[in-house]
Motif scaffolding. Structure first.
Motif, mmCIF file in Angstrom:
data_model
loop_
_atom_site.group_PDB
_atom_site.id
_atom_site.type_symbol
_atom_site.label_atom_id
_atom_site.label_comp_id
_atom_site.label_asym_id
_atom_site.label_seq_id
_atom_site.Cartn_x
_atom_site.Cartn_y
_atom_site.Cartn_z
ATOM 1 N N GLY A 1 46.085 57.534 33.815
ATOM 2 C CA GLY A 1 46.657 57.443 32.641
ATOM 3 C C GLY A 1 46.087 57.490 31.152
ATOM 4 O O GLY A 1 46.338 57.319 30.143
ATOM 5 N N LEU B 1 50.567 42.793 18.075
ATOM 6 C CA LEU B 1 51.322 42.768 19.665
ATOM 7 C C LEU B 1 51.043 41.684 20.385
ATOM 8 O O LEU B 1 51.831 41.384 21.212
ATOM 9 C CB LEU B 1 50.330 43.670 20.471
ATOM 10 C CG LEU B 1 50.688 45.623 19.989
ATOM 11 C CD1 LEU B 1 49.603 46.429 20.815
ATOM 12 C CD2 LEU B 1 52.018 45.959 20.727
ATOM 13 N N GLN C 1 45.588 44.058 29.733
ATOM 14 C CA GLN C 1 46.387 44.209 28.527
ATOM 15 C C GLN C 1 46.323 45.251 27.585
ATOM 16 O O GLN C 1 47.383 46.100 27.428
ATOM 17 C CB GLN C 1 46.447 42.939 27.680
ATOM 18 C CG GLN C 1 47.475 42.843 26.664
ATOM 19 C CD GLN C 1 48.886 42.723 26.976
ATOM 20 O OE1 GLN C 1 49.473 41.566 27.331
ATOM 21 N NE2 GLN C 1 49.497 43.796 27.179
ATOM 22 N N ASP D 1 47.514 48.425 29.530
ATOM 23 C CA ASP D 1 49.098 48.401 29.742
ATOM 24 C C ASP D 1 49.583 48.978 28.044
ATOM 25 O O ASP D 1 50.389 49.796 28.132
ATOM 26 C CB ASP D 1 49.675 47.201 29.948
ATOM 27 C CG ASP D 1 49.331 46.759 31.473
ATOM 28 O OD1 ASP D 1 49.099 47.595 32.111
ATOM 29 O OD2 ASP D 1 49.642 45.620 31.677
ATOM 30 N N TRP D 2 49.063 48.417 26.952
ATOM 31 C CA TRP D 2 49.259 48.831 25.686
ATOM 32 C C TRP D 2 49.038 50.263 25.380
ATOM 33 O O TRP D 2 49.887 51.202 24.911
ATOM 34 C CB TRP D 2 48.806 48.048 24.662
ATOM 35 C CG TRP D 2 49.125 46.444 24.286
ATOM 36 C CD1 TRP D 2 50.574 46.313 24.743
ATOM 37 C CD2 TRP D 2 48.739 45.562 23.987
ATOM 38 N NE1 TRP D 2 50.613 44.843 24.621
ATOM 39 C CE2 TRP D 2 49.477 44.317 24.163
ATOM 40 C CE3 TRP D 2 47.332 45.378 23.804
ATOM 41 C CZ2 TRP D 2 49.072 43.004 23.671
ATOM 42 C CZ3 TRP D 2 46.943 44.112 23.142
ATOM 43 C CH2 TRP D 2 47.918 42.986 23.335
ATOM 44 N N ARG E 1 48.769 52.657 27.731
ATOM 45 C CA ARG E 1 49.823 53.537 28.760
ATOM 46 C C ARG E 1 51.218 53.531 27.728
ATOM 47 O O ARG E 1 51.881 54.647 28.013
ATOM 48 C CB ARG E 1 49.802 53.062 30.107
ATOM 49 C CG ARG E 1 48.673 53.369 30.919
ATOM 50 C CD ARG E 1 48.608 52.570 32.178
ATOM 51 N NE ARG E 1 47.876 52.896 33.275
ATOM 52 C CZ ARG E 1 47.448 52.265 34.161
ATOM 53 N NH1 ARG E 1 48.059 50.890 34.371
ATOM 54 N NH2 ARG E 1 46.790 52.455 35.220
ATOM 55 N N SER E 2 51.673 52.591 27.281
ATOM 56 C CA SER E 2 53.012 52.533 26.988
ATOM 57 C C SER E 2 52.962 53.231 25.385
ATOM 58 O O SER E 2 54.314 53.259 25.101
ATOM 59 C CB SER E 2 53.666 51.042 26.643
ATOM 60 O OG SER E 2 52.816 50.368 25.971
ATOM 61 N N GLY E 3 51.952 53.400 24.966
ATOM 62 C CA GLY E 3 51.855 54.066 23.499
ATOM 63 C C GLY E 3 52.057 53.069 22.379
ATOM 64 O O GLY E 3 52.005 53.520 21.373
ATOM 65 N N GLU E 4 52.051 51.886 22.705
ATOM 66 C CA GLU E 4 52.048 50.574 21.837
ATOM 67 C C GLU E 4 50.893 50.583 20.914
ATOM 68 O O GLU E 4 50.882 50.077 19.987
ATOM 69 C CB GLU E 4 52.550 49.376 22.513
ATOM 70 C CG GLU E 4 53.884 49.348 22.948
ATOM 71 C CD GLU E 4 54.291 47.819 23.833
ATOM 72 O OE1 GLU E 4 54.476 46.848 23.287
ATOM 73 O OE2 GLU E 4 53.732 47.880 24.985
#
Length: 319
Positions: free
Chosen positions: A106, A155, A278, A281-282, A284-287
């Motif tokens: 991803g 974040l 971390q 993960d951010w 991947r989530s688009g954050e």
């Protein structure tokens, strides 16, 4: 193979032929797919970075020391461990197998190449001990790493974020990324000291510093209290020196201000895995978003000399 080659200190890399790397015992051959060009790479080529001696001694040599590539079995990995005169701005690199790690699914290769900029910003927690609700000052927030630091501070739960830079237009963009206030460092000394004080509120808990030099020297002056006091801690994480390699630090800036200075590598060995996960993960989530500009290896001369990429990371990819 084709590669970007530097023939003298400070030269612009040229796209030309270079001998293929020989794969030694314990090494693997990586087909290079993406390499981020950062300030440290330019400093090594210029001979001004503290790690530049091996590169300079090996000239002509290929710049950059890490990247994203593909193993012979097709696995996409992040890799490092090249030995000058070989670097990563080339078609191939031979590296120790232990210096490769699979890239999480991803995450595209150009984005993966620029991950280090985001991970470095995590030093506000690993080195500076940032806790939720604290105030963060990002020194040098208009560059790639600084913009990411603003996003990451938010974040991580920062209560307030103050960002500095010299480019007024770039500073205006930072509010959309999470900055609560901005400071333009392109003012005279007295005005900048006052600006640091005006925006400090109850104090800067963590400073993540990509500038050093004049702006940070003036910040240390701004932190000196005007009366006898028991100041709160200000944890300054030194990570870059784009404004200069040295500061003049007066004794009262330490003994009366609560100032603590750490290098960005503090606690990195124990905190790297969690910081990396971390950031992934951010993404991947688009954050979290990392702005990248890709250019082919064959255009390395024009890519290396571009001056219009503020806020976006240059990533070199195969032709």
């Amino acid at each position: 193979m084709k590669a970007a080659v530097v023939d003298r200190a400070g030269a612009v890399p040229r796209f030309q032929d270079f001998p293929d790397p020989e794969v030694g015992e314990g090494q693997v051959l990586v087909t290079v797919e993406a390499v981020a060009v950062e300030n440290v790479d330019r400093a090594i080529v210029a001979g001004t970075h503290y790690t530049s001696a091996p590169f300079q001694a090996a000239l002509p040599a290929i710049p950059c020391f890490d990247g994203i590539g593909r193993l012979p079995d097709g696995t996409v990995v992040g890799f490092g461990g090249v030995t000058p005169p070989y670097g990563t701005l080339a078609q191939y690199a031979a590296v120790p197998a232990t210096h490769t790690a699979p890239i999480p699914e991803g995450i595209g290769t150009p984005m993966a190449a620029a991950l280090s900029s985001a991970i470095s910003a995590m030093s506000m927690r690993t080195a500076g001990g940032l806790s939720s609700g604290e105030t963060v000052l990002v020194q040098g927030a208009t560059g790639v790493a600084g913009r990411l630091a603003v996003q990451i501070a938010r974040l991580l739960g920062a209560g307030r974020i103050v960002a500095t830079g010299r480019d007024e237009e770039a500073l205006r963009q930072l509010s959309a990324l999470g900055a609560d206030a901005v400071i333009n460092t392109a003012v005279d000394d007295a005005e900048l000291v006052q600006a640091f004080r005006d925006h400090a509120g109850d104090g800067y808990d963590v400073v993540i510093d990509y500038l050093w030099g004049r702006p940070t020297e003036l910040l240390t002056r701004a932190l000196i209290p005007g009366s006898f006091a028991m100041p709160e801690r200000t944890r300054l994480v030194q990570i870059g020196e784009s404004a200069g390699p040295a500061i003049s630090l007066t004794g009262d800036a330490l003994r009366t201000s609560g100032l603590e200075i750490y290098g960005a590598a503090r606690n990195l060995a124990s905190g790297m895995a969690a910081a990396y996960q971390q950031v992934v993960d951010w993404l991947r989530s688009g954050e979290l978003a990392i702005d990248v500009t890709t250019m082919p290896l064959s255009e390395i001369e024009s890519a290396w000399t571009r001056t219009d990429l503020r806020g976006t990371r240059l990533v070199i990819v195969p032709d």
